[in-house]
Design an enzyme around this catalytic site. Structure first.
Site, PDB file in Angstrom:
ATOM      1  N   THR A 170       0.842  -1.188   0.000  1.00  0.00           N
ATOM      2  CA  THR A 170       0.000   0.000   0.000  1.00  0.00           C
ATOM      3  C   THR A 170       0.883   1.247   0.000  1.00  0.00           C
ATOM      4  OG1 THR A 170      -1.669  -1.160   1.264  1.00  0.00           O
ATOM      5  CG2 THR A 170      -1.680   1.223   1.449  1.00  0.00           C
ATOM      6  N   ARG A 198     -13.912  -6.943  -1.056  1.00  0.00           N
ATOM      7  CA  ARG A 198     -13.281  -6.653   0.249  1.00  0.00           C
ATOM      8  C   ARG A 198     -12.646  -5.253   0.206  1.00  0.00           C
ATOM      9  NH1 ARG A 198      -7.904  -5.062   1.893  1.00  0.00           N
ATOM     10  NH2 ARG A 198      -7.562  -5.795   4.005  1.00  0.00           N
ATOM     11  N   VAL A 199     -12.863  -4.469   1.252  1.00  0.00           N
ATOM     12  CA  VAL A 199     -12.209  -3.162   1.381  1.00  0.00           C
ATOM     13  C   VAL A 199     -11.483  -3.139   2.720  1.00  0.00           C
ATOM     14  CG1 VAL A 199     -12.532  -0.653   1.465  1.00  0.00           C
ATOM     15  CG2 VAL A 199     -14.014  -2.054   0.004  1.00  0.00           C
ATOM     16  N   GLY A 200     -10.237  -2.679   2.713  1.00  0.00           N
ATOM     17  CA  GLY A 200      -9.458  -2.597   3.947  1.00  0.00           C
ATOM     18  C   GLY A 200      -9.472  -1.181   4.514  1.00  0.00           C
ATOM     19  N   ASP A 201      -8.436  -0.867   5.258  1.00  0.00           N
ATOM     20  CA  ASP A 201      -8.358   0.423   5.948  1.00  0.00           C
ATOM     21  C   ASP A 201      -8.056   1.607   5.039  1.00  0.00           C
ATOM     22  OD1 ASP A 201      -5.699  -0.908   5.679  1.00  0.00           O
ATOM     23  OD2 ASP A 201      -5.029   1.063   6.355  1.00  0.00           O
ATOM     24  N   THR A 221      -0.412   1.706   6.901  1.00  0.00           N
ATOM     25  CA  THR A 221      -0.220   0.631   5.934  1.00  0.00           C
ATOM     26  C   THR A 221      -0.050  -0.665   6.706  1.00  0.00           C
ATOM     27  OG1 THR A 221       1.212  -0.195   4.160  1.00  0.00           O
ATOM     28  CG2 THR A 221       2.281   1.149   5.848  1.00  0.00           C
ATOM     29  N   GLY A 222      -0.495  -1.762   6.106  1.00  0.00           N
ATOM     30  CA  GLY A 222      -0.390  -3.054   6.787  1.00  0.00           C
ATOM     31  C   GLY A 222      -1.684  -3.826   6.670  1.00  0.00           C
ATOM     32  N   GLY A 224      -5.153  -4.488   6.865  1.00  0.00           N
ATOM     33  CA  GLY A 224      -6.258  -3.550   6.947  1.00  0.00           C
ATOM     34  C   GLY A 224      -7.310  -3.894   7.979  1.00  0.00           C
TER      35      GLY A 224
HETATM   36  N1  GLY Z   1      -3.684  -1.840   4.206  1.00  0.00           N
HETATM   37  C1  GLY Z   1      -4.173  -2.262   2.969  1.00  0.00           C
HETATM   38  C2  GLY Z   1      -5.300  -3.175   3.033  1.00  0.00           C
HETATM   39  O1  GLY Z   1      -5.431  -3.924   3.996  1.00  0.00           O
HETATM   40  O2  GLY Z   1      -6.090  -3.203   2.117  1.00  0.00           O
END
Ligand code: GLY
Length: 304
Positions: A170, A198-201, A221-222, A224
């Site tokens: 990311t 799927r959506v992360g942070d 970053t990491g 999510g």
């Molecule tokens: N940090 C990126 C994600 O988990 O999508």
């Protein structure tokens, strides 16, 4: 007012053979953002320019070069926030936008909404004049090969193993301009082999990014799912205000993230006065930064 910029290019166990590309990509992004700030550009200008450079580099999991989802398709997420106005824009699960950070900026500036997803986000892109691309143009051979190998595996790896062994690149940037305004932006292809949709942070305000001139600004970053559960970007910004130190805030936020949830990731941040902070719980955090008291951009893979 002191200007400052910091960018990140992912937090994970980056293999030695990829170190040079991560460092040069982060350095190029920070230098481009810094030059804009020095020419009178705003923090949002600098953030967008820096993130676009990393989206265009195939080494990172953002824009072209992103991970494929379980269907073998790239789905991109990005967000941006303006610390002066608290205006924010985010997009998720877009498949035909090569630079989703620019689309997020259009949402921030032109939409009454904060967050647009999927086909609706792409329709907004067309109306805003953001070009749509061929989804195949976002896929690089490295990612297609990784996807083919994963599809052939009988037992997929657990998510924690991915953040130790698989790319999690990311990208993001935080900037402070000469007018004292903070901005932040993040962009990602998300986790490798993620469930479609799927959506992360990364695009979620408060989780992957936050900016408030009164507190500070942070980009994460990491992994999510863990970052969302700990609202890590807002936690970091709150700690900048509480502790009066961007460096301490980054370390306290990551210590909490690690202790509370076994968090795997990193954070970059800037205080309202231009102090820079960064910390990570993963072996590496690719990043680069410059502030007024420095003569050149510093790029590194580990925090102090
Ligand atoms: N940090 C990126 C994600 O988990 O999508």
């Amino acid at each position: 007012m002191a200007a400052a910029i910091i960018v990140h290019g992912g937090a994970w166990d980056i293999p030695t053979e990829l170190h040079a590309d991560h460092l040069s990509g982060c350095r190029a992004a920070a230098e481009a953002g810094w030059e804009l700030l020095m020419r009178g550009g705003t923090a949002t200008d600098a953030v967008e320019a820096a993130v676009r450079i990393m989206e265009d580099l195939p080494v990172f999991d953002a824009g072209r070069g992103s991970h494929l989802n379980a269907d073998g398709v790239v789905e991109l997420d990005a967000g941006m926030m303006d610390g002066k106005t608290l205006m924010a824009g985010a997009v998720a699960s877009v498949k035909r936008v090569a630079n989703p950070i620019s689309l997020a900026r259009h949402v921030l500036q032109e939409s009454p909404h904060v967050f647009l997803v999927g086909e609706g986000a792409e329709r907004f892109a067309q109306a805003a004049g953001v070009p749509l691309c061929d989804p195949e143009s976002l896929i690089v051979p490295r990612e297609r090969e990784l996807w083919n190998r994963r599809r052939a595996e009988a037992e997929p790896q657990p998510p924690a193993a991915l953040f130790h062994s698989e790319p999690a690149d990311t990208v993001g940037a935080v900037a402070l301009d000469a007018d004292g305004n903070l901005a932040v932006g993040n962009s990602t292809g998300g986790t490798f082999y993620k469930h479609p949709g799927r959506v992360g942070d990364t695009p979620i305000i408060g989780c992957g990014l936050y900016a408030d001139n009164a507190l500070g600004a942070a980009a994460c970053t990491g992994w999510g799912e863990q970052i969302m559960k700990t609202v890590l970007a807002k936690t970091t910004a709150d700690h900048i205000a509480l502790l009066g130190s961007a460096r301490d805030a980054a370390h306290v936020a990551i210590a909490y993230f690690e202790h509370r949830i076994g968090g795997l990731g990193g954070v970059i941040c800037i205080s309202p006065s231009g102090q820079i902070g960064f910390a990570h719980s993963t072996p590496y955090l690719a990043h680069a930064y410059r502030s007024d008291d420095m003569t050149e951009v510093v790029a590194s893979l580990t925090a102090d």
